[in-house]
Design an enzyme around this catalytic site. Structure first.
Site, PDB file in Angstrom:
ATOM      1  N   LYS A   1     -14.842  -1.400   0.515  1.00  0.00           N
ATOM      2  CA  LYS A   1     -15.406  -1.679  -0.674  1.00  0.00           C
ATOM      3  C   LYS A   1     -16.248  -2.811  -0.856  1.00  0.00           C
ATOM      4  CE  LYS A   1     -12.810   1.023  -3.336  1.00  0.00           C
ATOM      5  NZ  LYS A   1     -11.509   0.523  -2.467  1.00  0.00           N
TER       6      LYS A   1
ATOM      7  N   ARG B   1     -11.805   4.543 -11.268  1.00  0.00           N
ATOM      8  CA  ARG B   1     -10.513   5.595 -10.409  1.00  0.00           C
ATOM      9  C   ARG B   1      -9.769   6.435 -10.985  1.00  0.00           C
ATOM     10  NH1 ARG B   1      -9.938  -0.174  -7.745  1.00  0.00           N
ATOM     11  NH2 ARG B   1      -7.620   0.447  -6.289  1.00  0.00           N
TER      12      ARG B   1
ATOM     13  N   ARG C   1      -4.377  -7.765   6.195  1.00  0.00           N
ATOM     14  CA  ARG C   1      -5.157  -8.663   5.240  1.00  0.00           C
ATOM     15  C   ARG C   1      -4.846 -10.242   4.942  1.00  0.00           C
ATOM     16  NH1 ARG C   1      -8.562  -5.811   0.759  1.00  0.00           N
ATOM     17  NH2 ARG C   1      -6.766  -5.556   0.327  1.00  0.00           N
TER      18      ARG C   1
ATOM     19  N   ARG D   1      -1.630 -10.693   0.032  1.00  0.00           N
ATOM     20  CA  ARG D   1      -1.798  -9.903  -1.526  1.00  0.00           C
ATOM     21  C   ARG D   1      -0.124  -9.250  -1.392  1.00  0.00           C
ATOM     22  NH1 ARG D   1      -6.986  -6.674  -2.669  1.00  0.00           N
ATOM     23  NH2 ARG D   1      -5.711  -5.466  -3.827  1.00  0.00           N
TER      24      ARG D   1
ATOM     25  N   ARG E   1       0.173   2.598  -3.521  1.00  0.00           N
ATOM     26  CA  ARG E   1      -1.877   2.910  -4.211  1.00  0.00           C
ATOM     27  C   ARG E   1      -1.769   4.237  -3.405  1.00  0.00           C
ATOM     28  NH1 ARG E   1      -2.908  -3.182  -1.741  1.00  0.00           N
ATOM     29  NH2 ARG E   1      -5.527  -2.513  -2.554  1.00  0.00           N
TER      30      ARG E   1
HETATM   31  P1  AMP Z   1      -8.185  -3.666  -5.892  1.00  0.00           P
HETATM   32  O1  AMP Z   1      -8.920  -5.361  -5.857  1.00  0.00           O
HETATM   33  O2  AMP Z   1      -9.615  -2.257  -6.804  1.00  0.00           O
HETATM   34  O3  AMP Z   1      -6.872  -2.850  -4.445  1.00  0.00           O
HETATM   35  O4  AMP Z   1      -7.811  -3.779  -6.947  1.00  0.00           O
HETATM   36  C1  AMP Z   1      -5.822  -3.923  -6.948  1.00  0.00           C
HETATM   37  C2  AMP Z   1      -5.100  -3.859  -8.209  1.00  0.00           C
HETATM   38  O5  AMP Z   1      -6.284  -4.106  -9.052  1.00  0.00           O
HETATM   39  C3  AMP Z   1      -4.747  -1.962  -8.255  1.00  0.00           C
HETATM   40  O6  AMP Z   1      -4.207  -1.549  -7.464  1.00  0.00           O
HETATM   41  C4  AMP Z   1      -4.572  -2.009  -9.708  1.00  0.00           C
HETATM   42  O7  AMP Z   1      -3.246  -2.278 -10.299  1.00  0.00           O
HETATM   43  C5  AMP Z   1      -5.378  -3.524 -10.526  1.00  0.00           C
HETATM   44  N1  AMP Z   1      -7.248  -2.379 -10.771  1.00  0.00           N
HETATM   45  C6  AMP Z   1      -8.422  -2.373  -9.857  1.00  0.00           C
HETATM   46  N2  AMP Z   1      -9.417  -1.645 -10.605  1.00  0.00           N
HETATM   47  C7  AMP Z   1      -8.519  -0.798 -11.479  1.00  0.00           C
HETATM   48  C8  AMP Z   1      -8.959  -0.155 -12.219  1.00  0.00           C
HETATM   49  N3  AMP Z   1      -9.824   0.722 -11.858  1.00  0.00           N
HETATM   50  N4  AMP Z   1      -7.959   1.341 -13.007  1.00  0.00           N
HETATM   51  C9  AMP Z   1      -6.764   0.634 -12.661  1.00  0.00           C
HETATM   52  N5  AMP Z   1      -6.484  -0.214 -12.674  1.00  0.00           N
HETATM   53  C10 AMP Z   1      -6.902  -1.448 -11.608  1.00  0.00           C
END
Ligand code: AMP
Length: 218
Positions: free
Chosen positions: A13, A88, A127, A160, A171
């Site tokens: 995404k 989310r 990654r 990461r 996740r």
């Molecule tokens: P991502 O880069 O989108 O995979 O997000 C990395 C981490 O940020 C996630 O595993 C959550 O801990 C936090 N996070 C990102 N977006 C959200 C969201 N919309 N709601 C809650 N936590 C979020």
């Protein structure tokens, strides 16, 4: 163009959101990027969010809703936006609906990125990213020219903390429990559009740009 990119972690995404934002000249709002920036800058928000993120848990709804509400008010969203990684949870989707309708706006489309689970784990665990300029690489699919070194700025690449095996499992579990219900939520509102995202980045981008072309701002 007001779109949401929905899908499990690792479906691509973020990569596609960057490209679409550049191609259609709309803002990209990634809650993951915003939270990681807050962690790097050691802000109060970052300190609060770090533990949840490291373990692969979600940050509380009210925290991310506040972040997104502020971003949507920015002038660079006037032409439209791509939301990456938000909403989310169902409460986040409801909050987004309220924020948009309070401003006389609505979503055009929710793209549901789909990739088989085994590919997701391979994508995430391979990654690598640059802690300095945030460029991302993949050990198999997009390796840097020199192993472990950022092509763009020469910094040592890292992983990461939430791309480690245990956090990936967490996740994906959280995605199934809390985010997957959004597929039905948006389908019921006739906004959902499925997207096979298992192919190469360029191929997915081509399909995506075709799907999104009708929503281009005039
Ligand atoms: P991502 O880069 O989108 O995979 O997000 C990395 C981490 O940020 C996630 O595993 C959550 O801990 C936090 N996070 C990102 N977006 C959200 C969201 N919309 N709601 C809650 N936590 C979020």
């Amino acid at each position: 163009m007001r779109v949401v990119f929905l899908g499990a972690p690792g479906v691509g995404k973020g990569t596609q959101a960057d490209r679409i934002a550049a191609q259609f000249q709309v803002a990209k709002i990634s809650t993951g990027d915003l939270l990681r920036e807050a962690v790097r800058n050691r802000t109060v928000l970052g300190l609060e969010a770090k533990n949840c993120m490291d373990q692969g848990n979600l940050v509380p709804d009210d925290v991310v809703v506040r972040l997104v509400r502020e971003k949507l008010a920015d002038a660079n969203c006037a032409n439209g936006f791509v939301l990456d990684g938000f909403p989310r949870t169902v409460p986040q989707a409801e909050a987004l609906g309220r924020v948009l309708s309070a401003n006389g706006m609505a979503l055009d489309l929710v793209v549901n990125f789909q990739v088989p689970r085994e590919d997701i784990v391979r994508r995430l665990s391979g990654r690598r990213s640059c802690p300095k300029c945030q460029a991302t690489f993949h050990v198999d699919f997009a390796p840097p020219k020199v192993d472990g070194i950022c092509d763009r700025c020469g910094e040592l690449l890292g992983q990461r903390s939430d791309d480690r095996r245990d956090a990936i499992e967490m996740r994906l579990k959280i995605y199934n429990e809390q985010t997957a219900p959004l597929v039905r939520y948006y389908d019921e509102r006739q906004l959902l559009h499925p997207m096979d995202a298992s192919g190469a980045v360029d191929v997915v981008f081509q399909h995506l740009s075709q799907e999104l072309a009708p929503y281009r701002a005039t």
